[in-house]
Structure formats: C-alpha cells, structure tokens
Motif scaffolding. Structure first.
Motif, mmCIF file in Angstrom:
data_model
loop_
_atom_site.group_PDB
_atom_site.id
_atom_site.type_symbol
_atom_site.label_atom_id
_atom_site.label_comp_id
_atom_site.label_asym_id
_atom_site.label_seq_id
_atom_site.Cartn_x
_atom_site.Cartn_y
_atom_site.Cartn_z
ATOM 1 N N TYR A 217 78.636 47.322 109.553
ATOM 2 C CA TYR A 217 80.309 46.006 110.135
ATOM 3 C C TYR A 217 81.061 46.738 110.060
ATOM 4 O O TYR A 217 81.585 46.578 110.855
ATOM 5 N N ARG A 218 81.593 47.496 109.328
ATOM 6 C CA ARG A 218 82.529 48.260 109.711
ATOM 7 C C ARG A 218 83.010 49.204 110.885
ATOM 8 O O ARG A 218 83.777 48.976 111.467
ATOM 9 N N MET A 219 81.714 49.873 110.822
ATOM 10 C CA MET A 219 81.431 50.419 111.818
ATOM 11 C C MET A 219 81.741 50.611 113.296
ATOM 12 O O MET A 219 82.315 50.376 114.099
ATOM 13 N N LEU A 220 81.416 48.731 113.355
ATOM 14 C CA LEU A 220 81.183 48.499 114.496
ATOM 15 C C LEU A 220 82.200 47.901 114.626
ATOM 16 O O LEU A 220 82.660 47.693 115.610
ATOM 17 N N LEU A 221 83.293 47.338 113.265
ATOM 18 C CA LEU A 221 84.127 46.441 113.797
ATOM 19 C C LEU A 221 85.101 47.326 114.704
ATOM 20 O O LEU A 221 86.118 47.041 115.483
ATOM 21 N N ASP A 222 85.504 48.989 114.163
ATOM 22 C CA ASP A 222 86.401 50.024 114.355
ATOM 23 C C ASP A 222 85.746 50.413 115.815
ATOM 24 O O ASP A 222 85.863 51.513 116.103
ATOM 25 N N ARG A 223 84.449 49.938 116.275
ATOM 26 C CA ARG A 223 83.510 50.391 117.833
ATOM 27 C C ARG A 223 84.087 51.998 117.178
ATOM 28 O O ARG A 223 83.357 52.851 118.725
ATOM 29 N N SER A 224 82.882 52.604 115.896
ATOM 30 C CA SER A 224 82.999 53.639 116.137
ATOM 31 C C SER A 224 80.972 53.996 116.151
ATOM 32 O O SER A 224 80.928 55.408 116.039
ATOM 33 N N ILE A 225 80.358 53.124 116.824
ATOM 34 C CA ILE A 225 79.337 53.214 117.550
ATOM 35 C C ILE A 225 78.669 53.348 118.772
ATOM 36 O O ILE A 225 79.257 51.762 119.516
ATOM 37 N N ASP A 226 78.239 53.871 119.643
ATOM 38 C CA ASP A 226 78.866 53.652 120.923
ATOM 39 C C ASP A 226 77.257 53.583 120.999
ATOM 40 O O ASP A 226 77.158 52.213 122.343
ATOM 41 N N VAL A 227 76.133 52.744 120.978
ATOM 42 C CA VAL A 227 74.950 52.290 121.066
ATOM 43 C C VAL A 227 74.035 51.756 119.655
ATOM 44 O O VAL A 227 73.767 52.217 118.448
ATOM 45 N N PHE A 239 68.923 41.883 111.540
ATOM 46 C CA PHE A 239 70.853 42.122 111.509
ATOM 47 C C PHE A 239 71.289 41.194 111.246
ATOM 48 O O PHE A 239 72.838 41.449 111.187
ATOM 49 N N VAL A 240 70.777 40.155 112.266
ATOM 50 C CA VAL A 240 71.377 39.213 112.277
ATOM 51 C C VAL A 240 71.633 38.398 110.872
ATOM 52 O O VAL A 240 73.050 38.214 110.727
ATOM 53 N N LYS A 241 70.618 38.573 110.272
ATOM 54 C CA LYS A 241 71.232 37.672 108.648
ATOM 55 C C LYS A 241 71.569 39.014 107.656
ATOM 56 O O LYS A 241 72.406 38.122 107.677
ATOM 57 N N VAL A 242 71.741 40.340 108.266
ATOM 58 C CA VAL A 242 72.658 41.055 107.257
ATOM 59 C C VAL A 242 73.644 41.084 107.919
ATOM 60 O O VAL A 242 74.698 40.594 107.082
ATOM 61 N N GLU A 246 77.767 34.696 114.130
ATOM 62 C CA GLU A 246 78.298 35.322 115.149
ATOM 63 C C GLU A 246 79.031 36.037 114.960
ATOM 64 O O GLU A 246 79.740 36.640 115.767
ATOM 65 N N PRO A 247 79.282 37.283 113.789
ATOM 66 C CA PRO A 247 80.055 38.432 114.241
ATOM 67 C C PRO A 247 78.901 39.186 115.399
ATOM 68 O O PRO A 247 79.756 40.026 115.499
ATOM 69 N N ALA A 248 77.994 38.926 115.071
ATOM 70 C CA ALA A 248 77.217 39.443 115.336
ATOM 71 C C ALA A 248 76.835 39.264 116.857
ATOM 72 O O ALA A 248 76.764 40.571 117.652
ATOM 73 N N ALA A 249 77.251 38.736 116.909
ATOM 74 C CA ALA A 249 77.280 38.358 118.599
ATOM 75 C C ALA A 249 78.427 39.132 119.134
ATOM 76 O O ALA A 249 78.713 39.352 120.513
ATOM 77 N N CYS A 271 69.393 35.444 120.427
ATOM 78 C CA CYS A 271 70.777 35.519 119.191
ATOM 79 C C CYS A 271 71.893 35.468 119.794
ATOM 80 O O CYS A 271 72.808 36.202 119.029
ATOM 81 N N GLN A 272 72.290 35.819 121.284
ATOM 82 C CA GLN A 272 73.502 35.681 121.999
ATOM 83 C C GLN A 272 74.017 37.231 121.964
ATOM 84 O O GLN A 272 75.114 37.873 122.429
ATOM 85 N N ILE A 273 72.674 37.767 122.087
ATOM 86 C CA ILE A 273 73.172 39.749 122.148
ATOM 87 C C ILE A 273 72.262 39.958 123.323
ATOM 88 O O ILE A 273 71.425 39.812 123.707
ATOM 89 N N GLU A 274 73.302 41.086 123.880
ATOM 90 C CA GLU A 274 73.268 40.738 125.681
ATOM 91 C C GLU A 274 72.390 42.369 125.546
ATOM 92 O O GLU A 274 73.447 43.104 124.865
ATOM 93 N N THR A 275 71.432 42.927 125.955
ATOM 94 C CA THR A 275 70.768 44.049 125.730
ATOM 95 C C THR A 275 71.307 44.853 127.302
ATOM 96 O O THR A 275 71.389 44.592 128.348
#
Length: 304
Positions: A217-227, A239-242, A246-249, A271-275
């Motif tokens: 969660y923190r790494m995605l929030l910091d945009r430190s993950i590219d893919v 992933f959505v459960k964990v 809303e945060p996942a999307a 899950c409102q996640i675009e591939t």
C-alpha cells in the motif's frame, strides 16, 4: 563526501552496493551492461504464490527489473480429498478430463499415483487443457494432450469439445479450484454431458502482514512500483481484498497493470482496475515479453 553520506542515510535500500570513485567511473558508458537491459530501473510487483513465482521473477530480473514478491493467494489442499480420490480411483471410466491449471494437473497426478492405478489408467481417456503451460505440465508427467483450445477461457473449452465430439452422454471429469468458474461444467451439462466436478485445491487470500510481506500500500502510494502483475483472476480479487476496493482502484489508476489473459483482465475490470498490458497468451514468458514490448514502445522523456 557530504552528498554520499546524505544519500546513504536517506536511502531505505539496505542491499550491498559497490561504489566506484575516480577516473575509472568515466568508462561507465563503455562498460555498462547491467542497467542497459530492457527493464532496468523498473520495479515490478509479482503477486503469484511464492512457490510458483520463480519463473516470472527470474525472467523479469533477467531483463533488468527489480521484483517485489507479494503473494496475493496461497494454494492449499482441499478440505476433503475423498471426492478427488474417488474420481482418481475410477479415472479410466471418464471419456474426457479437463485441466484448467497446472495446479489441477499436479494435484490430480499426485492423488492418482496414491491409488492402485498409474498413468496407464488414463490410456483411453481424452485430455483437454486450458493454456500451453497446463499442456506442458501434462507432458512433464509423460502424457500427451488431445485438445488445447486456441483461446484460454472456459467458453472456448466448451466450444472446442463440442466441435470435436458428440457431447451427449459424454462422461467428463473436471478437477478444479474451490473458487474456479463453473461455466465449463454448466455448459457441458446443458449439452447433455455427465460432468463430475471435484475440488483439487483451495485458493485462499495470503495474509501479507502475518507473512512479513512488503508494505505494498505504501509503495503504491509513493508511486515506487512501476508495474503490478496479475496472473489469475483470484490474484486480482485477493489484491482488492487486501488493499481495499476503493484504494485498489485509486492506487492502480496511476500504475501500469499487466494481466495474463482475458479472464484475468476481466476480473480486474470488474474491480475498476484497468489493464495496461495484456499478454496475448496465457503463459509467463508471453507476459514478460508484453511488458518488455510496452516499455520499448514508450517514448523516453528527456530531462531538462
């Protein structure tokens, strides 16, 4: 020296490193190879079960990526082996056995060999698989596949079997996950087949905090993950459960998402996640190739 001290204190990366000082550093452009690979500098999240992630991790790291393993699912035995063992004991009585995953192949073969029978029991049984990886797993067990639909989804399996044989009265065995889609069994029964479904394994949510996984969660929030990679629909849903629906999307709206196959991409869309990257084939090498191709096409932004 002050700058170096500052950088080492601020960095959270505690891996061993090599520091090059002096004029030899000027040879970097001539000697560099490690960071000139297609995915160098890219941090990629791998959500496969840890025991099945090795191939994906090795291929990505071979292309220069830094991988972060955060399993979203765990593969566990069924609550009761009895239905599967019963099916294995009478494996030779079925006309077709349909395997939709490598997990189903592995568990079925293990339980079959626990019975008085061996692979000869499958001598008169036709084998259908979903995906080339599943076909390869059967070949590793010494078995040839009779039917592999070109499209890696349940509807294509039903269509392929219907085109190959008269489905009426056909005895079909379907070993699957406890949360597997019921489309194959439902559609084949509608066509007159006698379908036996057995749970070969359970797919459950991994517990990141309990298992000491990284703070995704923190790494995605910091945009430190590219893919972020998803290799199954259950990985997406877990992933959505964990992370939370809303945060996942929201978090993945600004992150590249790579999905393997249309079923996984559909689960993400629900899950409102675009591939962003869709692997054309349901294989790990094809997924890695698609990621590499994506970054090869992406224009490089020159820093001012």
């Amino acid at each position: 020296m002050d700058e170096l001290l500052h950088l080492t204190r601020e960095s959270t990366d505690r891996r061993p490193a090599i520091l090059v000082v002096g004029r030899v550093a000027a040879l970097r452009e001539h000697l560099r190879w490690f960071d000139a690979r297609p995915l160098s500098g890219k941090r990629i999240l791998v959500t496969r079960p840890r025991e099945q992630a090795a191939e994906l991790v090795e291929l990505l790291e071979g292309m220069g990526a830094e991988t972060i393993e955060a399993p979203m699912i765990r593969i566990l035995p069924p609550d009761d082996y009895a239905p599967l063992d019963d099916a294995c004991a009478r494996a030779g009585t079925f006309d077709w056995i349909i395997f939709s995953s490598t997990n189903a192949v592995d568990v079925f073969m293990e339980r079959l060999l626990r019975t008085p029978h061996d692979l000869r029991a499958l001598g008169g049984v036709k084998l259908c698989v979903v995906g080339s990886a599943t076909a390869e797993r059967l070949r590793q067990h010494g078995l040839k596949v009779d039917l592999t639909p070109a499209e890696y989804r349940a509807e294509a399996v039903v269509r392929a079997i219907r085109e190959a044989v008269d489905v009426r009265g056909l005895k079909v065995l379907l070993p699957r996950s406890d949360i597997g889609r019921e489309v194959i069994a439902h559609e084949l029964r509608k066509l007159g087949a006698e379908v036996t479904e057995v749970v070969a394994y359970r797919t459950v949510v991994a517990e990141p905090e309990r298992e000491g996984e990284p703070d995704i969660y923190r790494m995605l929030l910091d945009r430190s993950i590219d893919v972020v990679t998803f290799t199954s629909a259950s990985a997406v849903r877990n992933f959505v459960k964990v992370v939370g629906a809303e945060p996942a999307a929201d978090l993945l709206r600004t992150t590249i998402v790579a999905s393997i196959g249309p079923v996984t991409a559909e689960a993400a869309a629900q899950c409102q996640i675009e591939t962003t990257i869709l692997s054309p084939q349901y294989t790990i090498p094809a997924l890695v190739d698609a990621i590499v191709e994506h970054f090869a096409r992406k224009p490089v932004v020159q820093q001012a």
